[in-house]
Write an enzyme that holds these catalytic residues in place. Structure first.
Site, PDB file in Angstrom:
ATOM      1  CB  CYS A 167      23.934 101.653 154.556  1.00  0.00           C
ATOM      2  SG  CYS A 167      25.344 100.478 154.102  1.00  0.00           S
ATOM      3  CG  HIS A 205      19.775 100.895 152.358  1.00  0.00           C
ATOM      4  ND1 HIS A 205      20.873 100.776 152.345  1.00  0.00           N
ATOM      5  CD2 HIS A 205      20.174 100.309 153.792  1.00  0.00           C
ATOM      6  CE1 HIS A 205      21.992 100.318 152.370  1.00  0.00           C
ATOM      7  NE2 HIS A 205      21.958  99.315 152.990  1.00  0.00           N
ATOM      8  CG  ASN A 250      23.630  96.735 152.246  1.00  0.00           C
ATOM      9  OD1 ASN A 250      23.954  97.992 151.800  1.00  0.00           O
ATOM     10  ND2 ASN A 250      23.635  96.989 153.180  1.00  0.00           N
TER      11      ASN A 250
HETATM   12  N1  ACO Z   1      22.879  81.271 156.397  1.00  0.00           N
HETATM   13  C1  ACO Z   1      22.048  80.725 157.769  1.00  0.00           C
HETATM   14  N2  ACO Z   1      22.391  80.988 158.586  1.00  0.00           N
HETATM   15  C2  ACO Z   1      23.229  81.632 159.172  1.00  0.00           C
HETATM   16  C3  ACO Z   1      23.483  82.796 158.779  1.00  0.00           C
HETATM   17  C4  ACO Z   1      23.766  82.316 157.329  1.00  0.00           C
HETATM   18  N3  ACO Z   1      23.800  83.629 155.960  1.00  0.00           N
HETATM   19  N4  ACO Z   1      23.393  84.382 158.381  1.00  0.00           N
HETATM   20  C5  ACO Z   1      23.460  83.701 160.299  1.00  0.00           C
HETATM   21  N5  ACO Z   1      23.119  82.455 160.529  1.00  0.00           N
HETATM   22  C6  ACO Z   1      22.107  82.253 161.188  1.00  0.00           C
HETATM   23  C7  ACO Z   1      23.041  82.596 162.679  1.00  0.00           C
HETATM   24  O1  ACO Z   1      24.761  81.848 163.323  1.00  0.00           O
HETATM   25  C8  ACO Z   1      21.655  82.347 163.600  1.00  0.00           C
HETATM   26  O2  ACO Z   1      21.768  80.773 164.724  1.00  0.00           O
HETATM   27  P1  ACO Z   1      22.026  80.175 165.420  1.00  0.00           P
HETATM   28  O3  ACO Z   1      20.677  80.614 165.987  1.00  0.00           O
HETATM   29  O4  ACO Z   1      21.810  78.624 165.893  1.00  0.00           O
HETATM   30  O5  ACO Z   1      23.009  81.298 166.601  1.00  0.00           O
HETATM   31  C9  ACO Z   1      20.825  82.347 163.155  1.00  0.00           C
HETATM   32  O6  ACO Z   1      21.349  81.865 161.749  1.00  0.00           O
HETATM   33  C10 ACO Z   1      19.779  83.924 163.517  1.00  0.00           C
HETATM   34  O7  ACO Z   1      20.694  84.743 163.283  1.00  0.00           O
HETATM   35  P2  ACO Z   1      20.502  85.847 163.543  1.00  0.00           P
HETATM   36  O8  ACO Z   1      21.436  86.914 163.654  1.00  0.00           O
HETATM   37  O9  ACO Z   1      19.504  86.481 164.692  1.00  0.00           O
HETATM   38  O10 ACO Z   1      19.592  86.127 162.595  1.00  0.00           O
HETATM   39  P3  ACO Z   1      18.474  87.480 162.000  1.00  0.00           P
HETATM   40  O11 ACO Z   1      16.961  87.165 161.590  1.00  0.00           O
HETATM   41  O12 ACO Z   1      18.627  88.750 162.374  1.00  0.00           O
HETATM   42  O13 ACO Z   1      18.875  87.781 160.324  1.00  0.00           O
HETATM   43  C11 ACO Z   1      20.802  89.425 158.988  1.00  0.00           C
HETATM   44  C12 ACO Z   1      20.305  87.793 159.985  1.00  0.00           C
HETATM   45  C13 ACO Z   1      20.127  88.873 157.762  1.00  0.00           C
HETATM   46  C14 ACO Z   1      21.830  90.356 159.019  1.00  0.00           C
HETATM   47  C15 ACO Z   1      19.279  90.960 159.627  1.00  0.00           C
HETATM   48  O14 ACO Z   1      19.798  90.961 161.527  1.00  0.00           O
HETATM   49  C16 ACO Z   1      20.030  92.292 159.539  1.00  0.00           C
HETATM   50  O15 ACO Z   1      20.248  91.861 158.322  1.00  0.00           O
HETATM   51  N6  ACO Z   1      20.230  92.636 160.065  1.00  0.00           N
HETATM   52  C17 ACO Z   1      20.769  94.137 159.975  1.00  0.00           C
HETATM   53  C18 ACO Z   1      21.500  94.372 158.374  1.00  0.00           C
HETATM   54  C19 ACO Z   1      21.824  96.054 157.807  1.00  0.00           C
HETATM   55  O16 ACO Z   1      20.294  96.624 157.859  1.00  0.00           O
HETATM   56  N7  ACO Z   1      22.301  96.525 157.974  1.00  0.00           N
HETATM   57  C20 ACO Z   1      22.606  97.778 157.657  1.00  0.00           C
HETATM   58  C21 ACO Z   1      23.077  98.711 156.630  1.00  0.00           C
HETATM   59  S1  ACO Z   1      24.852  98.058 156.388  1.00  0.00           S
HETATM   60  C22 ACO Z   1      26.340  98.859 156.247  1.00  0.00           C
HETATM   61  O17 ACO Z   1      26.290 100.512 157.002  1.00  0.00           O
HETATM   62  C23 ACO Z   1      27.412  98.969 155.427  1.00  0.00           C
END
Ligand code: ACO
Length: 318
Positions: free
Chosen positions: A114, A245, A275
């Site tokens: 990314c 990004h 993304n």
């Molecule tokens: N729908 C519903 N629930 C979900 C989903 C979904 N799509 N995905 C995860 N959950 C659940 C999880 O299982 C978890 O459930 P639990 O509490 O029962 O275990 C709960 O939601 C919370 O999960 P988290 O992973 O803690 O949620 P978070 O608030 O961190 O959000 C996300 C997840 C959106 C992925 C976030 O962490 C994020 O954006 N991370 C960074 C992504 C990024 O910036 N990537 C970098 C660039 S990508 C590249 O380089 C290719």
């Protein structure tokens, strides 16, 4: 002293739009969860017969049209992608031929997930600043849908496909003030596509420990704001637009806060594009230029973080 400046941009999104409602059918998720946690409403998905190079070609043609120049005047092509058409030749070489460029200019791909566009941008700027070339075509593009596990709700809701292109040209006054690039491979397991060419593991899909990536991203994007501004000698209120990004609206809000910027000063496309990895920053830049928000003379702050981890920033006068 030689400088580079942005002269024109173009972008391309596949026609097919996939909404959050469609994802509710594929995995246990909801439109409400996706919007609240990421800001994403929909994303674009390539056709079965459409490739990263196809998207780049359209984005490049739009940039060339905006600049009103002949493709054969391009002296360098740097293309950021993690989803190339082939293992080799590079997508940049394929694109060079598609555009009818027969001047034997250098063309290569850059892989920094990314952060790829920031890496490509910085490389092209250095080529121009050194006097090696006068006009570069810089692209970022990814067909993320090809490497998504459509049964993994932790990743499949986040990504989309798209491409952006930018022409960078030699100038006598500063266009690009500073570029900063970082990487730390100690974090490679937090965000990766585990199967590779020399080490096939049988898992060709994006795997991510989202919450850990999120925490690193907020910290890295916060600290890069200070080091970047310090290096170029600008103050926070000198920045007109943040062009981040587009991974997650919450990460973007945290970076904007660090810059003391309101969200009105952020080019935000994550809701409509998701993304798009390498494509996200040039798509946002082209969006802001074409809708008239970004004007000549505006100071732009670009930043990204991606798998590696890699991260970086560029400050430029448009
Ligand atoms: N729908 C519903 N629930 C979900 C989903 C979904 N799509 N995905 C995860 N959950 C659940 C999880 O299982 C978890 O459930 P639990 O509490 O029962 O275990 C709960 O939601 C919370 O999960 P988290 O992973 O803690 O949620 P978070 O608030 O961190 O959000 C996300 C997840 C959106 C992925 C976030 O962490 C994020 O954006 N991370 C960074 C992504 C990024 O910036 N990537 C970098 C660039 S990508 C590249 O380089 C290719």
């Amino acid at each position: 002293m030689r400088y580079s400046r942005i002269t024109a941009t173009g972008s391309y999104l596949p026609e097919r739009v996939m909404t959050n409602a469609e994802l509710e059918v594929l995995v246990d998720t909801s439109d409400e969860w996706i919007q609240a946690r990421t800001g994403i409403r929909e994303r674009h998905i390539v056709r079965d017969d459409e490739s990263t190079c196809d998207m780049c070609e359209q984005a490049a043609l739009r940039a060339l049209e905006a600049a009103d120049i002949d493709a054969n005047t391009i002296e360098l092509i740097v293309l950021a992608t993690s989803t190339p058409d082939l293992i080799y030749p590079s997508t940049a070489c394929l694109l060079q031929h598609r555009l009818g460029i027969d001047n034997n200019c250098a063309a290569f791909d850059v892989q920094a997930a990314c952060s790829g566009f920031i890496y490509a941008f910085s490389i092209a700027d250095k080529f121009i600043a050194s006097g090696a070339v006068k006009r570069a075509l810089v692209l970022g593009a990814d067909s993320n849908s090809r490497i998504l596990d459509w049964s993994d709700r932790g990743t499949c809701v986040l990504f989309g496909d798209g491409a952006g292109a930018m022409l960078l040209e030699a100038a006598t006054e500063p266009g690009i003030y500073v570029t900063r690039l970082h990487a730390n491979g100690a974090y490679s397991s937090l965000l990766q596509v585990p199967s590779g060419v020399s080490k096939p593991t049988g898992d060709p899909f994006i795997r991510m420990r989202g919450n850990e990536v999120f925490k690193f991203a907020v910290n890295a994007m916060g600290s890069i704001v200070n080091e970047t501004l310090e290096e170029c000698g600008l103050e926070k209120n000198d920045i007109d637009w943040l062009i981040p990004h587009q991974a997650n609206q919450r990460i973007i809000k945290a970076t904007a806060k660090k810059l003391d910027m309101t969200m009105e000063k952020v080019i935000l496309t994550v809701a409509e594009h998701g993304n798009t990895s390498g494509g996200s920053i040039p798509l946002a830049l082209d969006t802001g230029i074409r809708d008239g928000r970004i004007k000549r003379g505006d100071n732009l702050f670009f930043e990204a973080i991606g798998s590696g981890f890699t991260w970086g920033s560029v400050v430029a006068k448009y």
